[in-house]
Design a protein around this motif. Structure first.
Motif, short mmCIF file in Angstrom:
data_model
loop_
_atom_site.label_atom_id
_atom_site.label_comp_id
_atom_site.label_asym_id
_atom_site.label_seq_id
_atom_site.Cartn_x
_atom_site.Cartn_y
_atom_site.Cartn_z
N GLU A 90 0.83 -1.21 0.00
CA GLU A 90 0.00 0.00 0.00
C GLU A 90 0.87 1.26 0.00
O GLU A 90 0.56 2.23 -0.70
CB GLU A 90 -0.92 0.00 1.22
CG GLU A 90 -2.15 -0.87 1.08
CD GLU A 90 -3.13 -0.33 0.06
OE1 GLU A 90 -3.22 0.91 -0.11
OE2 GLU A 90 -3.80 -1.14 -0.60
N ARG A 129 -5.72 -2.27 -6.56
CA ARG A 129 -4.73 -2.39 -5.48
C ARG A 129 -4.79 -3.79 -4.88
O ARG A 129 -3.75 -4.42 -4.64
CB ARG A 129 -4.99 -1.35 -4.40
CG ARG A 129 -4.57 0.07 -4.77
CD ARG A 129 -5.05 1.06 -3.70
NE ARG A 129 -4.63 2.40 -4.02
CZ ARG A 129 -3.62 3.04 -3.43
NH1 ARG A 129 -2.92 2.42 -2.50
NH2 ARG A 129 -3.29 4.27 -3.78
N ASP A 130 -6.01 -4.25 -4.61
CA ASP A 130 -6.17 -5.59 -4.05
C ASP A 130 -5.66 -6.65 -5.02
O ASP A 130 -5.00 -7.61 -4.60
CB ASP A 130 -7.65 -5.85 -3.73
CG ASP A 130 -8.13 -5.06 -2.53
OD1 ASP A 130 -7.28 -4.62 -1.73
OD2 ASP A 130 -9.36 -4.88 -2.38
N GLU A 184 -9.23 0.84 -5.74
CA GLU A 184 -9.06 -0.10 -4.62
C GLU A 184 -9.04 -1.55 -5.10
O GLU A 184 -8.26 -2.36 -4.62
CB GLU A 184 -10.16 0.10 -3.60
CG GLU A 184 -10.02 -0.79 -2.37
CD GLU A 184 -11.07 -0.52 -1.31
OE1 GLU A 184 -11.18 -1.33 -0.37
OE2 GLU A 184 -11.80 0.49 -1.45
N LEU A 191 2.31 1.63 -3.60
CA LEU A 191 1.32 2.07 -4.59
C LEU A 191 0.81 3.48 -4.30
O LEU A 191 0.50 4.23 -5.23
CB LEU A 191 0.15 1.09 -4.61
CG LEU A 191 0.48 -0.33 -5.11
CD1 LEU A 191 -0.77 -1.22 -5.06
CD2 LEU A 191 1.03 -0.28 -6.53
N SER A 192 0.73 3.85 -3.03
CA SER A 192 0.29 5.21 -2.69
C SER A 192 1.27 6.25 -3.21
O SER A 192 0.88 7.36 -3.57
CB SER A 192 0.14 5.35 -1.17
OG SER A 192 -0.92 4.55 -0.71
#
Length: 219
Positions: free
Chosen positions: A74, A89-90, A86, A77-78
């Motif tokens: 996280e 991201r998952d 989202e 990626l942030s």
């Protein structure tokens, strides 16, 4: 002579075939994400070093430390893909998590197999590593899991190097005293100082200067 030899895993027995950034970039292509591997390397190293050291707990950590790895991803990626949805991201995390347990991602150092074959008849062999349950699959893929009577990973034992508690718990489980064990590892803090603090003898592996070939003469 020691009764047992403990080995660190990554950097001692095996290594990544490419950088973390390369593998993250490869995973990103599966969800249509195009990020430079060098940028991913930099972001990963930053995220890794901002993760706080955890105190030992009684028993295994929740979900095999998977959420700890999710937090690192996280952070990466942030920084590099702040607009990523989202769901993506998952997907990225789940693909990456499985990817690092696949065959071909890791490779043995060239002398490892021969040294383990030499040591197994003479000593109890075990792994003590800051890893999770995926390590067993990695060792199986690499063909060396059969050499170890025990594999101690931080997510299951509830303590992380450089806290010497991880070594104390491994010793207790194997009913060994600290002077009866030699620990082999490449990290000055997590391996050399941590194992010495627990009373173990230490082989300081520094692949710029030595290898596991030198371990036999040290014994």
């Amino acid at each position: 002579m020691p009764k047992a030899i403990f080995f660190d895993a990554m950097g001692t027995l095996f290594y990544l075939t490419q950088s973390v950034g390369y593998h993250y970039a490869l995973v990103g292509t599966e969800i249509g994400l195009n990020i430079d591997p060098e940028e991913l390397d930099r972001a990963f190293n930053t995220a890794w070093h901002t993760m706080p050291q955890r105190k030992p707990i009684d028993g295994p950590r929740e979900n095999d430390d998977k959420e700890w790895w999710r937090e690192i991803v996280e952070k990466v990626l942030s920084e590099l893909a702040p607009g990523l949805a989202e769901l993506d991201r998952d997907n990225f995390f789940e693909i990456a998590y499985e990817h690092f347990a696949e065959a071909g991602v890791w490779e043995l150092y060239p002398e490892v197999l021969d040294r383990l074959e030499t040591f197994r008849p003479q000593f109890q062999l075990a792994v003590v590593s800051n890893f999770d349950g995926r390590l067993r699959m990695i060792l199986e893929h690499l063909g060396i899991s059969k050499f170890f009577s025990h594999i101690f990973v931080s997510s299951e034992i509830g303590a992380d190097k450089p806290d010497p508690e991880i070594f104390r718990r491994a010793l207790k489980f194997m009913n060994l005293q600290p002077p009866e064990v030699l620990h082999v590892g490449d990290d000055p803090d997590r391996d050399w100082r941590a194992a010495a603090s627990a009373g173990l003898r230490v082989f300081k592996l520094d692949r710029r200067k030595n290898s596991l070939k030198d371990l036999l003469s040290a014994l």
